[in-house]
Design an enzyme around this catalytic site. Structure first.
Site, PDB file in Angstrom:
ATOM      1  NE  ARG A  39     -30.135  48.842  66.696  1.00 22.65           N
ATOM      2  CZ  ARG A  39     -28.828  48.752  66.868  1.00 22.65           C
ATOM      3  NH1 ARG A  39     -28.004  49.669  66.371  1.00 22.65           N
ATOM      4  NH2 ARG A  39     -28.318  47.758  67.560  1.00 22.65           N
ATOM      5  CE  LYS A 200     -13.716  31.899  67.665  1.00 20.52           C
ATOM      6  NZ  LYS A 200     -12.611  32.819  67.422  1.00 20.52           N
ATOM      7  N   GLY A 357     -27.058  40.573  68.420  1.00 25.05           N
ATOM      8  CA  GLY A 357     -26.442  40.349  67.096  1.00 25.05           C
ATOM      9  C   GLY A 357     -27.133  39.343  66.201  1.00 25.05           C
ATOM     10  N   GLY A 380     -24.719  44.319  71.474  1.00 32.03           N
ATOM     11  CA  GLY A 380     -23.796  44.316  72.612  1.00 32.03           C
ATOM     12  C   GLY A 380     -24.471  44.622  73.941  1.00 32.03           C
TER      13      GLY A 380
HETATM   14  C1  3PG Z   1     -25.071  48.891  68.165  1.00 28.52           C
HETATM   15  O1  3PG Z   1     -25.217  49.025  66.947  1.00 28.52           O
HETATM   16  O2  3PG Z   1     -24.981  47.781  68.714  1.00 28.52           O
HETATM   17  C2  3PG Z   1     -25.073  50.110  69.006  1.00 28.52           C
HETATM   18  O3  3PG Z   1     -25.500  51.198  68.280  1.00 28.52           O
HETATM   19  C3  3PG Z   1     -23.728  50.354  69.630  1.00 28.52           C
HETATM   20  O4  3PG Z   1     -22.751  50.673  68.682  1.00 28.52           O
HETATM   21  P1  3PG Z   1     -21.202  50.611  69.085  1.00 28.52           P
HETATM   22  O5  3PG Z   1     -20.894  49.142  69.308  1.00 28.52           O
HETATM   23  O6  3PG Z   1     -20.435  51.209  67.939  1.00 28.52           O
HETATM   24  O7  3PG Z   1     -21.037  51.380  70.373  1.00 28.52           O
HETATM   25 MG    MG Z   2     -25.901  47.202  70.254  1.00 26.22          MG
END
Ligand code: 3PG
Ligand code: MG
Length: 402
Positions: A39, A200, A357, A380
């Site tokens: 990142r 899932k 992820g 996410g």
């Molecule tokens: C991540 O690592 O996916 C982002 O930085 C978001 O982090 P968070 O889910 O704690 O908001």
């Molecule tokens: Mg994220």
């Protein structure tokens, strides 16, 4: 989202200005040091471009999920050495992200310098997107650049509120992400094949429901495919399977049919009775899993089927591993399908975008993360984008132009 819907660094006149840059420095740490700099490395071009153009560059980020104010474990100070290295110059640090102390550190540096402010989540106003806190952040700069696509699904003060208070633009990483994602799903070359794995379906119902309406083929693997096969009457022995989600799986299959999306389910599995590396395994048809056996990977006939289908696609969107990729030999299916996507991408026949992820880890393990057209650093946020949601951090950039 089209390219023209948001400003980029090309639209800002930054010389002599103080530019607030929302970064995602929420990076993995081990023994006090950054263990994966992806990142930070991807963010660095935005910071160096702004510095080169004569801006004071002020970096804002969250780190971790602190709940009760400042704590040393979640300090961004730990990230400072890696950030300085990535931008090739010493980065100054302010022990707070708002108020007189932050202003003093910013006032003390010169155009071309970079300042990192302490964790925005040390303030309750951040996650509440408190207007007063957002205004305090906005007071620190003249312009706002959001380069944190991976945090854009959060409607927080530093990702959303401040964008509404200053002339704003997407940083280079944000721009790259949005352009890659638009090519993959918003204005794709068809046919589009989505490859979705993971354990899932319960966590990916919205995602699957959105994808079947937008893609031509949806290939399912991992534990979630078992739920679909179960919904069609297969016995799956001791496999991971959300039997209580059979109705939802059927509803997705019905919607796919109505939308003209072909769902590709495994036709064979690699099964074992133990979930461990090197466990004795065998290949079986999906309807021949023994009562004690678990499906831990897609089998060779499924790999061949997916390779053939991917051979007909012009665009692939990938999220989630197709088997228990963390343990050998159950990573073989994911690796083989990833290699096929990589090969077609390299041949210029395919545009391939992946994210979310475990996906990045799985593709890195398969050795193909540099061969796909684009692998997102977002978790996410990538999933919410696949769900078809408007990301607040992106939406704010669209309406707050310079
Ligand atoms: C991540 O690592 O996916 C982002 O930085 C978001 O982090 P968070 O889910 O704690 O908001
Ligand atoms: Mg994220």
């Amino acid at each position: 989202m089209t390219e023209a819907a948001f400003n980029t660094l090309d639209d800002l006149n930054v010389a002599g200005k103080t530019v607030l840059v929302r970064a995602d420095l929420n990076v993995p740490m081990q023994d006090g040091a950054v263990s994966d700099t992806t990142r930070i490395d991807r963010l660095a071009p935005t910071l160096t471009e702004l510095a080169r153009k004569g801006a004071k560059v002020v970096v804002l980020s969250h780190f971790g999920r602190p709940k009760a104010g400042p704590d040393a474990a979640n300090s961004l100070r730990h990230v400072l050495p890696a950030l300085s290295k990535a931008v090739g110059q010493d980065v100054a640090f302010a022990g707070t992200c708002v108020g007189e102390a932050a202003k003093a550190v910013i006032a003390g540096v010169s155009p071309g310098d970079v300042v990192l402010l302490e964790n925005t989540r040390f303030h309750a106003g951040e996650e509440k997107n408190d207007p007063a806190f957002a205004s305090q952040l906005a007071e620190l700069g003249d312009l706002y650049v959001n380069d944190a696509f991976s945090a854009a699904h959060r409607a927080h003060a530093s990702t959303e509120g401040v964008a509404r208070r200053l002339p704003s633009a997407a940083g280079r990483l944000m721009q790259q992400e949005l352009e890659a994602l638009a090519k993959a799903l918003e204005t794709p070359e068809r046919p589009v094949c989505a490859v979705v794995g993971g354990a899932k379906i319960s966590t990916k119902l919205d995602l699957l429901g959105n994808l079947v309406a937008r893609v031509d083929m949806l290939a399912l693997g991992g534990g979630m495919a078992n739920t679909f096969l179960f919904a069609q009457g297969a016995e799956l022995g001791a496999s991971l399977c959300e039997r209580d989600m059979a109705d939802q799986a059927r509803a997705i299959m019905d919607k796919a049919k109505a939308c003209g999306c072909e769902i590709l389910l495994p036709v064979d599995f690699v099964v074992a009775t133990e979930f461990k590396s090197g466990a004795e395994d065998r290949v079986v048809a999906v309807n021949a899993v023994g009562p004690e056996e678990m499906a831990l990977d897609i089998g060779p006939a499924t790999v061949a089927l997916l390779a053939q289908k991917i051979g007909t696609a012009k665009t692939v969107v990938w999220n989630g591993p197709l088997g228990a990729f963390e343990i050998t030999p159950f990573d073989a299916g994911t690796n083989a399908v990833a290699a096929e996507v990589a090969k077609r991408t390299q041949a210029g026949a395919l545009l391939s975008v992946a994210g979310g992820g475990d996906t990045v880890a799985a593709l890195a393990a398969a050795g193909v993360e540099d061969t796909f057209t684009y692998v997102s650093a977002a978790g996410g946020a990538f999933l919410e984008w696949l769900e078809g949601k408007d990301l607040p951090g992106v939406a704010a950039l669209k309406t707050s132009q310079a």
